[in-house]
Design an enzyme around this catalytic site. Structure first.
Site, short mmCIF file in Angstrom:
data_model
loop_
_atom_site.label_atom_id
_atom_site.label_comp_id
_atom_site.label_asym_id
_atom_site.label_seq_id
_atom_site.Cartn_x
_atom_site.Cartn_y
_atom_site.Cartn_z
N CYS A 81 0.83 -1.21 0.00
CA CYS A 81 0.00 0.00 0.00
C CYS A 81 0.86 1.27 0.00
CB CYS A 81 -0.90 -0.04 1.23
SG CYS A 81 -1.73 1.50 1.62
N CYS A 136 0.06 3.77 2.75
CA CYS A 136 0.52 3.31 4.06
C CYS A 136 1.98 3.67 4.28
CB CYS A 136 0.34 1.80 4.17
SG CYS A 136 -1.38 1.25 3.96
#
Length: 117
Positions: free
Chosen positions: A40, A43
């Protein structure tokens, strides 16, 4: 790409390893679940300031939940976008910052301040 587990080792954040561990961690006390994944990109953006957040909100235990490893926990908690945060006190949800959108440090701090009060 940074490996999330490797980079999170510099923080005090606990990496969730089992459903049993989650139950123990959330039964008693104040816990922030951070739902994330290695792949991600949004993230990775928040990783550099996570230690600062943990220090600032030290009354909370921060727990990294790998979305791919614990997809059933995501589904049970209606977490379909990452990174996302779920705040629990004594096993009860007291707040959530859940969406697929990129989150800024300021937005995360505002969420933590609101659930802290």
């Amino acid at each position: 790409m940074i490996n999330a587990k490797m980079s999170l080792e510099v923080t005090d954040m606990i990496t969730l390893e089992s459903d049993q561990q989650l139950k123990q961690l959330t039964e008693d006390g104040s816990v922030i679940l951070l739902f994330s994944a290695d792949w991600c990109p949004d993230c990775r953006i928040i990783e550099p300031f996570l230690p600062e957040l943990e220090e600032k909100f030290s009354s909370w235990t921060f727990v990294y939940v790998d979305r791919d490893q614990f997809i059933h926990i995501c589904a049970e908690n209606d977490v379909f976008g990452i990174p996302s945060f779920l705040a629990l006190k004594n096993g009860e949800e007291v707040g959530r910052f859940v969406s697929k959108d990129r989150k800024t440090q300021e937005e995360i701090e505002e969420f933590l301040t609101n659930v802290n009060g």
